[in-house]
Design an enzyme around this catalytic site. Structure first.
Site, PDB file in Angstrom:
ATOM      1  N   GLU A  39      32.939  38.016  41.310  1.00  0.00           N
ATOM      2  CA  GLU A  39      34.300  38.176  41.851  1.00  0.00           C
ATOM      3  C   GLU A  39      34.223  38.117  43.366  1.00  0.00           C
ATOM      4  O   GLU A  39      33.256  38.604  43.959  1.00  0.00           O
ATOM      5  CB  GLU A  39      34.923  39.508  41.417  1.00  0.00           C
ATOM      6  CG  GLU A  39      36.297  39.710  42.052  1.00  0.00           C
ATOM      7  CD  GLU A  39      37.102  40.881  41.508  1.00  0.00           C
ATOM      8  OE1 GLU A  39      36.514  41.775  40.884  1.00  0.00           O
ATOM      9  OE2 GLU A  39      38.331  40.888  41.733  1.00  0.00           O
ATOM     10  N   CYS A 235      39.960  41.622  39.338  1.00  0.00           N
ATOM     11  CA  CYS A 235      41.366  41.804  39.693  1.00  0.00           C
ATOM     12  C   CYS A 235      41.951  40.655  40.504  1.00  0.00           C
ATOM     13  O   CYS A 235      43.175  40.504  40.542  1.00  0.00           O
ATOM     14  CB  CYS A 235      41.543  43.109  40.453  1.00  0.00           C
ATOM     15  SG  CYS A 235      41.312  44.555  39.412  1.00  0.00           S
ATOM     16  N   ASN A 366      42.661  39.525  32.845  1.00  0.00           N
ATOM     17  CA  ASN A 366      41.455  40.238  33.281  1.00  0.00           C
ATOM     18  C   ASN A 366      41.414  41.620  32.652  1.00  0.00           C
ATOM     19  O   ASN A 366      40.931  41.787  31.545  1.00  0.00           O
ATOM     20  CB  ASN A 366      41.392  40.323  34.810  1.00  0.00           C
ATOM     21  CG  ASN A 366      40.272  41.234  35.274  1.00  0.00           C
ATOM     22  OD1 ASN A 366      39.150  41.120  34.779  1.00  0.00           O
ATOM     23  ND2 ASN A 366      40.547  42.168  36.159  1.00  0.00           N
ATOM     24  N   GLU A 367      41.965  42.602  33.347  1.00  0.00           N
ATOM     25  CA  GLU A 367      41.886  43.967  32.824  1.00  0.00           C
ATOM     26  C   GLU A 367      43.293  44.397  32.451  1.00  0.00           C
ATOM     27  O   GLU A 367      43.743  45.463  32.838  1.00  0.00           O
ATOM     28  CB  GLU A 367      41.313  44.868  33.914  1.00  0.00           C
ATOM     29  CG  GLU A 367      40.312  45.865  33.442  1.00  0.00           C
ATOM     30  CD  GLU A 367      39.769  46.699  34.591  1.00  0.00           C
ATOM     31  OE1 GLU A 367      40.503  46.983  35.562  1.00  0.00           O
ATOM     32  OE2 GLU A 367      38.594  47.080  34.519  1.00  0.00           O
TER      33      GLU A 367
HETATM   34  O1  AHR Z   1      34.591  45.088  39.598  1.00  0.00           O
HETATM   35  C1  AHR Z   1      35.606  45.593  40.398  1.00  0.00           C
HETATM   36  C2  AHR Z   1      36.932  45.654  39.662  1.00  0.00           C
HETATM   37  O2  AHR Z   1      36.845  46.557  38.608  1.00  0.00           O
HETATM   38  C3  AHR Z   1      37.354  44.386  38.991  1.00  0.00           C
HETATM   39  O3  AHR Z   1      38.012  43.532  39.851  1.00  0.00           O
HETATM   40  C4  AHR Z   1      38.288  44.859  37.928  1.00  0.00           C
HETATM   41  O4  AHR Z   1      38.334  43.995  36.824  1.00  0.00           O
HETATM   42  C5  AHR Z   1      37.783  46.245  37.615  1.00  0.00           C
HETATM   43  O5  AHR Z   1      38.805  47.163  37.667  1.00  0.00           O
END
Ligand code: AHR
Length: 648
Positions: A39, A235, A366-367
């Site tokens: 990321e 994120c 993603n999350e």
């Molecule tokens: O790894 C850091 C963050 O943690 C990522 O962007 C997200 O997916 C998670 O909340």
């Protein structure tokens, strides 16, 4: 010791009798089992693996001259011009009017990303886009050290004139090494010149690609032989709001046409503001696929599902406005796999990769969490599966490995027969030790698990005090034995985040730390590497008193066979402060080689960390061990992770 409160104190005197059923395959280990999560956080891409040294090269940051120190002879000599009506992707440029400017009158200095790492005798490649009605100025391009002293440079006299933009390039060698260097451009002459895309790359990029990546950082990834690479996040896929979501189509083509975007980690944490953090997309989707190919990893792109980050704006696209998002997913498969007769396959081929990237899976969201996620996911799944039935989709189970959000999603995703469920665990080391049995009782059929983001937090999530110490790494090793033992359920796993710049991070802990000259792997990195390099392809049972080895006497173990090399691979974690003797009986083995290779990661100090000065303080040591008969006596040092390979 914090973590050990959760563990038993071993009976130091008794030898532990472990049994390995070498001829009993319990599960196949997928080639994708151990991968990496990339990321653009902590200056991971811009200022990190993307080797561009000039910050704000096209003046598109919110403050157009951020990163630049400008010296003018008279007011108006240097102007930021905006042509947004004709160029939406890259509207701004610099207009420099040299009014009989002598050396020192008009000077632009770029500070780089927390300075520029400069290496003595290395070649540096400078480039600039310019536009002028007639040749009239000379540019002196120099690298300067922290004291302003020149440490290499060259001059350029742009020759082309007219209405079009042109590119000038020049290379030169640095005369000294400097961690906090800068780029200085002095403009002399009498006339007007427009400047844009002011760029500097080191000559030693990965595979020597112009405009490429930092070789030392890619090498650390390649050295892990990861089964997959997940990108671009995280994120940043979601964005603060939907307008700031990651859009892969905007990351292709000539770099001057890739529209910059603010990085959501720019302002995410009030305690770690990074106002100069933007995404220039020099590392875009084409480059991610190319990186995956270079390091032999399956590409795993994650796409926005029509929802912005639920910690931030929680903005959603309405269901009747979801089409462009779904189309992005379908087009991405065509971009990666289509031939040059398809629209997006042609884009890839035109960028220099005529053969497909052979994309097999993608993450949708993603999350993300909640019913809003499920209803959007269903629309994506239907569209993708009806066109590409064998294509695998990774689905989010939210932010945590338990709790209401998780239970709801786990239930819904299993009802949908999700291919792969992405679970995240940012927890204390104790959690990792205590959860080594997490997957022992998971459903064996149906959805597979991707441990998509995990890292033991020595303090707590998003605390600036988290350390990548031996304790965190050891707890992850213990937990990972449980992932490997359950490889029929867990098909993929990756530590997160991957990279952090020592002077520009927002989130810790991280697997690999860098500054502008150096990089090093943390103890957690070496755990990941040891699992990946010693993966094997078949799980075989290893037991202590007929039970899996998952914390009794602070021991954790997994066993695998590599049928290609005919080796038995034993992984043994001793999380206690005493050495423990084990005796391994190998059931079903016909013949055992007279020696094996033992790799041990160990430190007596659970708080030990690696650093730029001691990059391998906690790192694997390899030795040869003599074996006789069909029993193996293995002594596990205090606080150790051992990997034994032996031909069978
Ligand atoms: O790894 C850091 C963050 O943690 C990522 O962007 C997200 O997916 C998670 O909340």
């Amino acid at each position: 010791m914090i973590a050990l409160a959760a563990l038993g104190i071993p009976n130091a005197r008794s030898q532990k009798q472990l049994t390995v059923k070498v001829n009993q395959t319990k599960a196949d280990i997928q080639p994708t089992m151990w991968g990496v999560f990339f990321e653009d956080i902590n200056l991971g891409a811009d200022g990190g693996i993307y080797a561009e040294m000039v910050k704000n090269r096209s003046f598109e940051f919110f403050r157009p001259l951020m990163g630049w120190d400008v010296k003018r002879k008279t007011e108006g000599d240097v102007l930021v011009v905006n042509r947004k009506e004709v160029n939406t992707a890259n509207p701004r440029y610099l207009r420099v009017t040299a009014n009989n400017a002598a050396k020192g009158d008009v000077v632009l200095v770029n500070e780089g990303f927390r300075g520029m790492g400069i290496k003595k005798d290395l070649r540096y490649d400078f480039s600039i886009m310019y536009h002028q009605q007639q040749p009239a100025v000379r540019l002196t391009v120099e690298l300067i050290d922290a004291n302003g002293k020149s440490i290499g440079g060259t001059t350029i006299t742009p020759q082309e004139s007219g209405d079009a933009w042109h590119k000038a390039i020049a290379s030169f060698n640095a005369t000294a090494t400097e961690l906090k260097g800068k780029l200085k451009i002095t403009i002399e002459g009498n006339g007007v010149i427009d400047l844009d895309m002011i760029s500097l790359f080191p000559g030693d990029t990965w595979k020597n690609r112009p405009g490429g990546m930092r070789a030392d950082m890619v090498q650390l990834l390649a050295d892990m032989k990861p089964g997959f690479i997940r990108f671009p996040g995280g994120c940043i896929v979601e964005g603060f709001d939907l307008s700031q979501r990651y859009q892969w189509k905007k990351t292709l083509g000539p770099i001057e046409e890739r529209q910059l975007l603010i990085n959501r980690w720019n302002f995410e944490f009030a305690h770690r503001p990074t106002p100069d953090y933007f995404q220039t997309f020099g590392l875009g989707f084409f480059e991610y696929f190319q990186l995956a190919e270079d390091i032999g990893a399956e590409p795993l792109p994650i796409l926005n599902c029509g929802m912005a980050c639920q910690f931030n704006s929680a903005e959603v696209a309405t269901l009747d406005e979801l089409d462009p998002y779904v189309q992005d997913a379908l087009d991405l498969i065509e971009f990666a796999n289509g031939d040059a007769s398809t629209k997006w396959g042609k884009v890839r081929a035109d960028m220099g990769h005529s053969t497909p990237f052979n994309l097999k899976m993608m993450g949708v969201g993603n999350e993300n969490w909640g019913p809003q996620y499920v209803e959007r996911l269903k629309i994506f799944t239907k569209a993708i599966k009806s066109k590409y039935p064998d294509f695998k989709l990774v689905n989010s189970s939210g932010t945590d490995p338990n709790g209401e959000r998780f239970d709801y999603l786990n239930n819904e995703l299993r009802k949908m027969n999700a291919d792969i469920i992405d679970e995240h665990y940012y927890r204390k080391p104790e959690w990792f030790f205590e959860n080594a049995r997490r997957y022992d009782n998971y459903p064996r059929n149906g959805s597979k698990i991707f441990g998509g983001e995990y890292a033991a937090q020595s303090d707590k999530t998003v605390s600036v005090d988290n350390k990548n110490c031996w304790l965190t790494a050891l707890s992850e090793a213990a937990f990972m034995t449980g992932l490997e033992r359950n490889a029929d359920v867990v098909n993929m796993a990756s530590y997160a985040p991957l990279f952090a710049h020592a002077d520009g991070w927002q989130w810790t802990p991280d697997l690999i730390w860098v500054n502008n000259l150096k990089s090093y792997g943390t103890p957690d990195y070496y755990v990941q590497q040891l699992f990946s390099l010693n993966k094997g392809n078949k799980v075989v049972p290893i037991t202590l008193n007929n039970d899996v080895v998952a914390g009794q006497d602070s021991l954790f173990a997994a066993a695998a066979i590599d049928t290609k090399t005919n080796e038995l691979i034993i992984k043994l974690v001793n999380a206690s402060n005493r050495s423990q003797e084990t005796s391994l009986s190998l059931d079903g083995v016909k013949k055992l080689a007279s020696q094996g290779t033992l790799t041990v990661l160990q430190n007596d100090d659970l708080m030990a960390v690696n650093s730029f000065t001691e990059p391998t303080k906690v790192s694997p040591k390899q030795s040869t061990v003599k074996l006789s008969g069909k029993k193996i006596n293995l002594s596990a040092a205090p606080y150790s992770f051992s990997v034994l390979r032996v031909k069978i």
